[in-house]
Design a protein around this motif. Structure first.
Motif, PDB file in Angstrom:
ATOM      1  N   VAL A  38      53.346  31.332 -43.617  1.00 42.49           N
ATOM      2  CA  VAL A  38      53.729  31.308 -42.200  1.00 42.49           C
ATOM      3  C   VAL A  38      53.662  32.623 -41.567  1.00 42.49           C
ATOM      4  CG1 VAL A  38      55.608  30.428 -40.808  1.00 42.49           C
ATOM      5  CG2 VAL A  38      55.530  29.400 -43.056  1.00 42.49           C
ATOM      6  N   GLU A  39      52.936  32.764 -40.474  1.00 42.88           N
ATOM      7  CA  GLU A  39      52.697  33.868 -39.840  1.00 42.88           C
ATOM      8  C   GLU A  39      53.846  34.223 -38.753  1.00 42.88           C
ATOM      9  OE1 GLU A  39      48.556  33.898 -38.477  1.00 42.88           O
ATOM     10  OE2 GLU A  39      47.877  34.247 -40.427  1.00 42.88           O
ATOM     11  N   GLU A  40      53.740  35.396 -38.184  1.00 42.30           N
ATOM     12  CA  GLU A  40      54.962  35.848 -37.542  1.00 42.30           C
ATOM     13  C   GLU A  40      54.881  34.908 -36.070  1.00 42.30           C
ATOM     14  OE1 GLU A  40      54.534  40.074 -36.393  1.00 42.30           O
ATOM     15  OE2 GLU A  40      54.600  40.840 -38.261  1.00 42.30           O
ATOM     16  N   ASP A  41      53.899  34.465 -35.794  1.00 46.94           N
ATOM     17  CA  ASP A  41      54.170  33.596 -34.399  1.00 46.94           C
ATOM     18  C   ASP A  41      54.626  32.062 -34.881  1.00 46.94           C
ATOM     19  OD1 ASP A  41      51.784  32.753 -35.611  1.00 46.94           O
ATOM     20  OD2 ASP A  41      50.625  33.135 -33.779  1.00 46.94           O
ATOM     21  N   GLY A  42      54.782  31.675 -36.220  1.00 45.01           N
ATOM     22  CA  GLY A  42      55.043  30.557 -36.659  1.00 45.01           C
ATOM     23  C   GLY A  42      53.925  29.501 -37.024  1.00 45.01           C
ATOM     24  N   ARG A  43      52.888  30.078 -36.922  1.00 43.44           N
ATOM     25  CA  ARG A  43      51.699  29.458 -37.128  1.00 43.44           C
ATOM     26  C   ARG A  43      51.505  29.536 -38.760  1.00 43.44           C
ATOM     27  NH1 ARG A  43      46.285  29.172 -34.495  1.00 43.44           N
ATOM     28  NH2 ARG A  43      47.220  30.756 -32.913  1.00 43.44           N
ATOM     29  N   PHE A  44      51.353  28.118 -39.256  1.00 45.64           N
ATOM     30  CA  PHE A  44      50.844  27.865 -40.881  1.00 45.64           C
ATOM     31  C   PHE A  44      49.344  27.887 -40.966  1.00 45.64           C
ATOM     32  CE2 PHE A  44      55.165  26.440 -40.731  1.00 45.64           C
ATOM     33  CZ  PHE A  44      55.420  25.993 -41.746  1.00 45.64           C
ATOM     34  N   LYS A  45      49.114  29.005 -41.959  1.00 44.65           N
ATOM     35  CA  LYS A  45      47.802  29.435 -42.046  1.00 44.65           C
ATOM     36  C   LYS A  45      47.341  29.676 -43.464  1.00 44.65           C
ATOM     37  CE  LYS A  45      44.203  31.524 -39.594  1.00 44.65           C
ATOM     38  NZ  LYS A  45      43.001  31.010 -40.730  1.00 44.65           N
ATOM     39  N   VAL A  46      46.071  29.269 -43.884  1.00 41.71           N
ATOM     40  CA  VAL A  46      45.551  29.599 -45.250  1.00 41.71           C
ATOM     41  C   VAL A  46      44.810  30.929 -45.113  1.00 41.71           C
ATOM     42  CG1 VAL A  46      44.086  28.844 -46.963  1.00 41.71           C
ATOM     43  CG2 VAL A  46      45.646  27.182 -46.434  1.00 41.71           C
ATOM     44  N   ASN A  47      45.094  31.833 -45.805  1.00 42.82           N
ATOM     45  CA  ASN A  47      44.452  33.056 -45.387  1.00 42.82           C
ATOM     46  C   ASN A  47      43.489  33.580 -46.879  1.00 42.82           C
ATOM     47  OD1 ASN A  47      45.479  33.984 -43.162  1.00 42.82           O
ATOM     48  ND2 ASN A  47      47.489  34.337 -43.870  1.00 42.82           N
ATOM     49  N   SER A  48      43.987  32.774 -48.014  1.00 44.20           N
ATOM     50  CA  SER A  48      43.146  33.097 -49.112  1.00 44.20           C
ATOM     51  C   SER A  48      41.795  32.509 -49.232  1.00 44.20           C
ATOM     52  CB  SER A  48      44.031  32.546 -50.286  1.00 44.20           C
ATOM     53  OG  SER A  48      42.978  32.318 -51.381  1.00 44.20           O
ATOM     54  N   ARG A  49      40.688  33.068 -49.453  1.00 40.66           N
ATOM     55  CA  ARG A  49      39.294  32.469 -49.313  1.00 40.66           C
ATOM     56  C   ARG A  49      39.191  31.430 -50.503  1.00 40.66           C
ATOM     57  NH1 ARG A  49      34.302  36.005 -48.789  1.00 40.66           N
ATOM     58  NH2 ARG A  49      33.436  34.074 -48.892  1.00 40.66           N
ATOM     59  N   THR A  50      39.877  31.820 -51.427  1.00 33.33           N
ATOM     60  CA  THR A  50      39.593  30.947 -52.950  1.00 33.33           C
ATOM     61  C   THR A  50      40.275  29.664 -52.544  1.00 33.33           C
ATOM     62  OG1 THR A  50      39.717  32.868 -54.171  1.00 33.33           O
ATOM     63  CG2 THR A  50      39.974  30.706 -55.287  1.00 33.33           C
ATOM     64  N   VAL A  51      41.538  29.551 -51.906  1.00 29.73           N
ATOM     65  CA  VAL A  51      42.256  28.419 -51.556  1.00 29.73           C
ATOM     66  C   VAL A  51      41.440  27.468 -50.534  1.00 29.73           C
ATOM     67  CG1 VAL A  51      44.524  27.616 -50.554  1.00 29.73           C
ATOM     68  CG2 VAL A  51      44.456  29.274 -52.079  1.00 29.73           C
ATOM     69  N   ALA A  52      40.886  28.317 -49.759  1.00 25.55           N
ATOM     70  CA  ALA A  52      40.138  27.631 -48.604  1.00 25.55           C
ATOM     71  C   ALA A  52      38.740  26.774 -49.134  1.00 25.55           C
ATOM     72  CB  ALA A  52      39.673  28.406 -47.336  1.00 25.55           C
ATOM     73  N   MET A  53      38.320  27.716 -49.875  1.00 21.18           N
ATOM     74  CA  MET A  53      37.099  26.978 -50.601  1.00 21.18           C
ATOM     75  C   MET A  53      37.441  25.950 -51.449  1.00 21.18           C
ATOM     76  SD  MET A  53      33.908  29.145 -52.447  1.00 21.18           S
ATOM     77  CE  MET A  53      34.903  30.023 -53.788  1.00 21.18           C
ATOM     78  N   ARG A  54      38.523  26.035 -52.412  1.00 22.94           N
ATOM     79  CA  ARG A  54      38.860  24.983 -53.067  1.00 22.94           C
ATOM     80  C   ARG A  54      39.026  23.733 -52.277  1.00 22.94           C
ATOM     81  NH1 ARG A  54      42.648  26.243 -58.079  1.00 22.94           N
ATOM     82  NH2 ARG A  54      41.137  27.170 -59.695  1.00 22.94           N
ATOM     83  N   HIS A  55      39.860  23.961 -51.435  1.00 24.97           N
ATOM     84  CA  HIS A  55      40.376  23.095 -50.580  1.00 24.97           C
ATOM     85  C   HIS A  55      39.145  21.950 -49.951  1.00 24.97           C
ATOM     86  CE1 HIS A  55      42.507  20.503 -47.690  1.00 24.97           C
ATOM     87  NE2 HIS A  55      41.776  20.578 -46.828  1.00 24.97           N
ATOM     88  N   ARG A  56      38.237  22.764 -49.313  1.00 27.76           N
ATOM     89  CA  ARG A  56      37.072  22.274 -48.716  1.00 27.76           C
ATOM     90  C   ARG A  56      36.303  21.382 -49.900  1.00 27.76           C
ATOM     91  NH1 ARG A  56      36.339  27.217 -45.591  1.00 27.76           N
ATOM     92  NH2 ARG A  56      36.866  26.632 -43.445  1.00 27.76           N
ATOM     93  N   PHE A  57      36.152  21.927 -51.177  1.00 25.12           N
ATOM     94  CA  PHE A  57      35.534  21.022 -51.975  1.00 25.12           C
ATOM     95  C   PHE A  57      36.224  19.676 -52.503  1.00 25.12           C
ATOM     96  CE2 PHE A  57      33.267  24.936 -53.811  1.00 25.12           C
ATOM     97  CZ  PHE A  57      31.872  24.644 -53.373  1.00 25.12           C
ATOM     98  N   GLN A  58      37.329  19.695 -52.233  1.00 21.09           N
ATOM     99  CA  GLN A  58      38.300  18.578 -52.733  1.00 21.09           C
ATOM    100  C   GLN A  58      38.557  17.725 -51.626  1.00 21.09           C
ATOM    101  OE1 GLN A  58      40.467  19.804 -55.965  1.00 21.09           O
ATOM    102  NE2 GLN A  58      41.881  18.205 -55.688  1.00 21.09           N
TER     103      GLN A  58
END
Length: 820
Positions: free
Chosen positions: A466-486
């Protein structure tokens, strides 16, 4: 440009093809150009593709009067297809219009089959008209700056909506549409559906029950009187004791003249293994068909499937043995005849397959019904009535599938991130999540950030920040890549690719089958005999073999159950067996020897009767019940009854069931009078008894594996380096046990039980069946031996223990004994 001028452009194009637009096509054009959303209900082969591609192109012409000179690039419309196989066909239809009208519009495809080069090209410049799948749409939503890609999109068409409705892919579509409604300023949403029972609800699910889109929408029905002729292949010699083991092959010689007399014939089987067997057996007996016959199912590699589809269009094939992989939309004009091998288990599926023949507006569709055993002739007769009365099933939509929602929120977090207060109202507008509470929403947000209460000390479950402005964000490249594969909601048994040792790809096969083979075993797949060498990574290595084999891969689709509508039609048809001959159909008349043998020992039940048969054999005491409700319902009902009997008297039973009834086999006699006196078929306390009767924990644990994969708690691995199914199973079981012991209010854990009862055991249908049985007169027949009705259930139980050859021999002996 006025509407009349636009219509003139379209009608002019139709007349150039020597066609005339149907009223439903014009009605769709008009509604679309007025800015309305809608659902188009039209049968296969009726011109529904042109009903929606045309107004999309006409709308572009209307808004760009100098469209032949100037062209602004960018995505203008999306066409969603549930099957990749259809995309080429849909693209050709769109290109015919765009090129003939000189619009400069480009048409592109984005599916799992799209090359990396083509995807990279699309990243810089999207085609004007994009054909894609629900999964690929979600992948686009996971890319950074997706709002720019979609901002000028004015239409989204969801094809074959009846196939997506009532599935998690359908929920994926609901969520994708909820986002696009906000991102695209002037979006029109349209669905195309073949006939289903609940069309109005289908439109509500597509557009969202509280969405303004629903209020500004239409339901367009194509009133085309398409003639469907159903012909039953009635065996010359009727079995009095039918059994399920022979896959209909005893009628193989009856099918060959049908193939010879038609330009092209599609032979539909219910399972991939049945498809493989029929293909082999026809070629063995009629080698002259070599080169003129092919096979098509979802596990065969893409190039072979595309070759088969093209060969059908070119009329270079006489016959194709196939599964539901050819059910949908592919435009095969030359197909003259369809043969359905075995009961299709549902009316909609049967009509869909019938529509593959005569695939042109106004043409008659001819479908032959080949029974794999005598009792399926009752289904054949029921199908004829269903076609006459257009009696089709409802598709029941899911509610609160939290695993799909978690995957979707992760998709948004991977792209540009999301603000919960903006996304929550969009989600509330969907049908699936209309009842989601603020409390459940907070739980889901916590889950994204912490990975639930009991997992918060493990970093791998903390995916979203959760970023300062309240935005929910994935910042890890590994997490993002795994998610796209699945991304996706289809979780089958893990598939392994089947390859020659030197690398040639043949297709995919389920891990559960391959894991039982040892090196040197020979099995039949994709029409060839293959020797298994080894498993390497996620590939099974094989070589061609000249040895014969009786090992045929089995796939999960092998246990289809009757739909509710099919069960109802079957009962109505069965009851006609006791009517005068003048009121019976040819199939029921042909079954006269079987019914006569049934009456010697027992009865053929009437609408007000519920039949119970008991007899003793060397195997033990057989107690057989006939609800005629379909395999899925009988699975739950047999467990429920066995549990309730065990409360009266300590007893152990083995259970067997098919679409017609179920058997309790025990080592001592059950007092049926006790069952009747104690009202054991009551619907009261059904749910709690069902939970105790079935190993509901075990069933939910298996269901949880899929939920864990979809929600991203368990990673299935990178392409070509997939995680083995047993590892997936153990990872998800571990999580299931943690939630069971420490966090039983976990929404995903609870969902596993809900899905087990509502979808696998069809709790609602089971309750209705019990209530119906409560109104009937119980007829208990003490028989001296197995009856024709009970025989298929008994042989089904034996199949679990014996190989095909041993089973065939055993059944021959049993039949000889019973027919003495």
């Amino acid at each position: 440009m006025k509407e009349s001028q636009l219509f003139h452009i379209a009608e002019n194009w139709f007349s150039q093809q020597n066609w005339k637009p149907f009223p439903f096509q014009k009605e769709t054009w008009k509604a679309f150009l007025m800015g309305k959303h809608g659902l188009l209900n039209a049968p296969t082969g009726s011109g529904k593709t042109y009903a929606l591609w045309f107004p999309i192109v006409l709308n572009h012409i209307k808004n760009n009067p100098d469209y032949k000179i100037k062209h602004k690039k960018g995505l203008k419309a999306i066409w969603i297809t549930p099957l990749r196989a259809l995309s080429q066909e849909i693209k050709q239809s769109a290109e015919r219009i765009t090129e003939d009208l000189e619009t400069q519009m480009t048409v592109g495809i984005r599916t799992g089959d799209t090359s990396t080069k083509e995807r990279a090209k699309q990243r810089t410049t999207m085609p004007d008209l994009l054909i894609t799948t629900p999964e690929s749409l979600q992948l686009l939503l996971s890319s950074k700056g997706y709002a720019k890609i979609f901002k000028d999109c004015s239409a989204i068409v969801v094809d074959e909506w009846h196939e997506l409705l009532g599935t998690k892919r359908g929920i994926q579509m609901e969520l994708g549409l909820s986002r696009l409604k906000t991102v695209c300023k002037n979006l029109r949403i349209w669905g195309i559906s073949a006939t289903i029972g609940n069309l109005e609800q289908a439109r509500e699910v597509l557009l969202g029950p509280t969405s303004p889109a629903l209020a500004n929408s239409v339901l367009v029905k194509a009133k085309l009187n398409k003639k469907i002729t159903v012909k039953s292949i009635i065996p010359k010699q009727m079995e009095t004791f039918p059994w399920r083991g022979h896959l209909g092959l005893h009628l193989l010689d009856e099918v060959v003249p049908i193939i010879r007399n038609s330009k092209t014939t599609l032979l539909f089987t219910n399972t991939r293994s049945q498809c493989e067997i029929w293909f082999q057996k026809i070629l063995e007996k009629y080698p002259e068909f070599a080169g003129e016959m092919a096979m098509h199912h979802g596990s065969i590699n893409k190039d072979t499937r595309l070759w088969v589809e093209q060969a059908i269009r070119n009329e270079s094939l006489k016959a194709v043995v196939c599964t539901s992989s050819l059910d949908l939309g592919v435009d095969f004009a030359p197909v003259e005849t369809v043969v359905q091998i075995g009961g299709p288990k549902g009316v909609a599926r049967f009509l869909q397959r019938a529509g593959r023949s005569g695939h042109r507006p106004g043409k008659e569709s001819v479908i032959y019904f080949l029974p794999t055993h005598a009792m399926e002739l009752i289904e054949a007769s029921a199908m004829q009535k269903a076609v006459l009365n257009s009696a089709v099933e409802d598709r029941i939509p899911y509610l609160n599938s939290f695993d799909v929602l978690i995957q979707y929120l992760n998709t948004l977090a991977v792209s540009d991130g999301f603000f919960p207060e903006k996304i929550y109202p969009e989600i509330k507008q969907t049908f699936c999540y209309q009842a989601i509470t603020e409390e459940q929403w907070q739980w889901l947000l916590n889950f994204l950030v912490m990975g639930s209460q009991s997992l918060k000390s493990y970093d791998e479950y903390k995916k979203v920040e959760v970023e300062e402005d309240g935005r929910f964000k994935v910042n890890s490249r590994t997490v993002a890549m795994r998610h796209r594969f699945q991304i996706g909601t289809i979780v089958g048994d893990a598939s392994l690719s089947v390859r020659y040792q030197k690398g040639g790809y043949i297709g995919t096969i389920e891990e559960s089958f391959i894991s039982k083979l040892t090196s040197g075993d020979v099995f039949t797949f994709a029409g060839r005999n293959l020797e298994f060498i080894r498993i390497k990574g996620m590939s099974a290595q094989v070589r061609n073999s000249s040895k014969r084999s009786n090992k045929i891969p089995s796939w999960m689709g092998g246990r289809l159950s009757f739909s509710a509508k099919m069960s109802e039609l079957l009962r109505e048809e069965l009851y006609t067996a006791e009517l005068p001959l003048s009121k019976q159909g040819p199939e029921i008349k042909a079954l006269a020897p079987m019914f006569a043998k049934q009456r010697q020992e027992s009865i053929v039940p009437l609408p007000h009767q519920f039949l119970i048969e008991t007899f003793k054999s060397n195997d033990g005491y057989h107690h057989i019940f006939y609800p005629f409700e379909g395999r899925a319902i009988h699975e739950g009902m047999s467990s429920l009854l066995a549990y309730r009997i065990s409360l009266l008297t300590p007893i152990t039973c083995s259970l067997a069931f098919n679409d017609y009834g179920f058997e309790l086999l025990s080592d001592k006699e059950i007092n049926i009078q006790d069952i009747l006196d104690n009202n054991l078929f009551t619907a009261n306390y059904m749910l709690s008894d069902l939970q105790k009767s079935l190993n509901s924990n075990e069933m939910a644990r298996r269901k949880f594996r899929d939920i864990a994969v979809i929600s991203g708690m368990v990673f299935t691995g990178y392409p070509e380096k997939g995680v083995k199914m047993k590892h997936l199973q153990s990872s998800s079981q571990l999580l299931f046990d943690v939630f069971k012991d420490f966090e039983d209010d976990n929404l995903l854990y609870q969902q596993a039980f809900t899905e087990t009862f509502e979808h696998q055991l069809e709790e609602g249908r089971l309750r209705l069946a019990l209530e119906r049985i409560a109104q009937q007169d119980m007829v208990w027949k003490k028989c001296s031996q197995a009856t024709p009705f009970s025989f298929p259930i008994i042989t089904d139980r034996l199949r679990e223990k014996l190989s095909n050859e041993k089973l065939a021999d055993r059944i021959k002996r049993m039949t000889a004994k019973l027919t003495r």
